[in-house]
Design a protein around this motif. Structure first.
Motif, PDB file in Angstrom:
ATOM      1  N   GLU A   1      -2.182  -4.517   1.793  1.00 31.29           N
ATOM      2  CA  GLU A   1      -2.983  -4.350   0.588  1.00 31.29           C
ATOM      3  C   GLU A   1      -2.143  -3.676  -0.492  1.00 31.29           C
ATOM      4  O   GLU A   1      -1.198  -2.945  -0.201  1.00 31.29           O
ATOM      5  CB  GLU A   1      -4.233  -3.528   0.885  1.00 31.29           C
TER       6      GLU A   1
ATOM      7  N   SER B   1       0.818  -1.209   0.000  1.00 32.34           N
ATOM      8  CA  SER B   1       0.000   0.000   0.000  1.00 32.34           C
ATOM      9  C   SER B   1       0.851   1.259   0.000  1.00 32.34           C
ATOM     10  O   SER B   1       0.352   2.366  -0.244  1.00 32.34           O
ATOM     11  CB  SER B   1      -0.926   0.008   1.220  1.00 32.34           C
TER      12      SER B   1
ATOM     13  N   GLU C   1      -5.766  -9.957   1.233  1.00 29.57           N
ATOM     14  CA  GLU C   1      -5.493  -8.566   1.589  1.00 29.57           C
ATOM     15  C   GLU C   1      -6.562  -7.971   2.490  1.00 29.57           C
ATOM     16  O   GLU C   1      -6.254  -7.321   3.472  1.00 29.57           O
ATOM     17  CB  GLU C   1      -5.318  -7.734   0.310  1.00 29.57           C
ATOM     18  N   THR C   2      -7.834  -8.206   2.152  1.00 31.51           N
ATOM     19  CA  THR C   2      -8.915  -7.632   2.960  1.00 31.51           C
ATOM     20  C   THR C   2      -9.363  -8.584   4.058  1.00 31.51           C
ATOM     21  O   THR C   2     -10.041  -8.168   4.994  1.00 31.51           O
ATOM     22  CB  THR C   2     -10.119  -7.294   2.083  1.00 31.51           C
TER      23      THR C   2
END
Length: 301
Positions: free
Chosen positions: A165, A135, A237-238
């Motif tokens: 992420e 990210s 990722e989530t």
């Protein structure tokens, strides 16, 4: 060379050595095979060279490249191209997925690919920089053409963290704002992010005069969806999860995936961006061979 990484653990040093050996084996084998198959060598230049034309100053002939390719090339002056290489490696959580028996993940495959590409640049004396990201930027290494620079990149990959992420578009935007000269930008990612922002930033790179190549790395299981039993899938990722009956969704999944990859393929072709869709089951040397061959073919047109 090794003193550059003397503060790393023995385990990391061992991994670095293995990755370096694999990348060097890939590149040297690739170049040897190309030389034999083509009979006249193979030019792996990345736009800092151009073919010699009568009247060019012989002082600018790249004799090392001539020895490898049997063709005359001159190094373009900085004011002609100001080109450097920048390799961007997606190190987000989704790149940690791997389904093969050997346990190789997309990130493992992408890392070898990144090192092999860096080795290609450095082998011919070109400057190469490196950026790993999820990210946000994880490690940034400014371009240099020193031989020991490969070890800095290896150490950055093996000693890096990441796993959050992904933010491909944001990473490209940040890099674009920092580039002061024309660059060869190589993105290696699974591209599991909303498509529109990524294509917009890739186009921004092209319109700013940069040469751009994208290596889209996917795991074989992601491409074929080989599951048969009801399974619970978790987004790496989530962390969102859902239970799925593979037989009920496989056809639509494959259709959507083909549309996703096809969209990038069409966009990159129209934008003049090199796009390589590859699987972790495809040998790295094959992926590189196809990439270099496309560039060679395009130069001849």
């Amino acid at each position: 060379m090794i003193e550059k990484t003397r503060y790393l653990s023995p385990d990391i040093l061992e991994k670095i050595s293995r990755m370096e050996l694999r990348a060097r084996t890939v590149v040297e084998g690739l170049l040897t095979g190309l030389h034999r198959s083509r009979g006249r060598g193979f030019n792996v230049e990345f736009l800092e060279h151009r073919e010699y034309t009568p009247g060019d100053d012989l002082r600018h002939v790249d004799w090392k490249l001539y020895a490898k390719s049997d063709r005359y090339f001159v190094k373009q002056h900085e004011e002609e191209t100001s080109l450097q290489a920048r390799i961007l490696l997606d190190s987000s959580a989704s790149m940690r997925f791997g389904s093969n028996a050997a346990g190789e993940t997309k990130l493992d495959y992408a890392s070898v690919l990144a090192v092999a590409i860096a080795y290609l640049f450095l082998k011919q004396g070109d400057a190469v920089g490196f950026l790993s990201f999820d990210s946000s930027p994880i490690v940034t290494i400014e371009p240099r053409n020193a031989r020991e620079h490969l070890y800095r990149i290896l150490a950055a990959i093996e000693g890096g963290t990441g796993g959050g992420e992904t933010a491909v578009a944001r990473s490209l935007e940040n890099l674009a704002s920092q580039l002061k000269r024309r660059s060869f930008v190589v993105l290696i990612s699974d591209l599991l992010e909303e498509t529109a922002p990524v294509t917009r930033t890739l186009m921004l790179m092209k319109r700013s005069g940069h040469d751009v190549a994208v290596f889209h790395v996917m795991d074989e299981a992601e491409l074929t969806f080989p599951y048969s039993r009801s399974s619970r899938f978790t987004d790496m990722e989530t962390r969102r999860a859902m239970t799925v009956e593979p037989a009920a969704v496989r056809r639509q999944y494959i259709r959507n995936l083909r549309k996703f990859i096809g969209g990038y393929t069409d966009f990159c072709r129209q934008a003049g961006i090199d796009f390589s869709a590859t699987s972790t089951s495809t040998p790295v040397e094959k992926t590189l061979m196809e990439f270099l061959s496309r560039r060679e073919l395009r130069k001849r047109r």
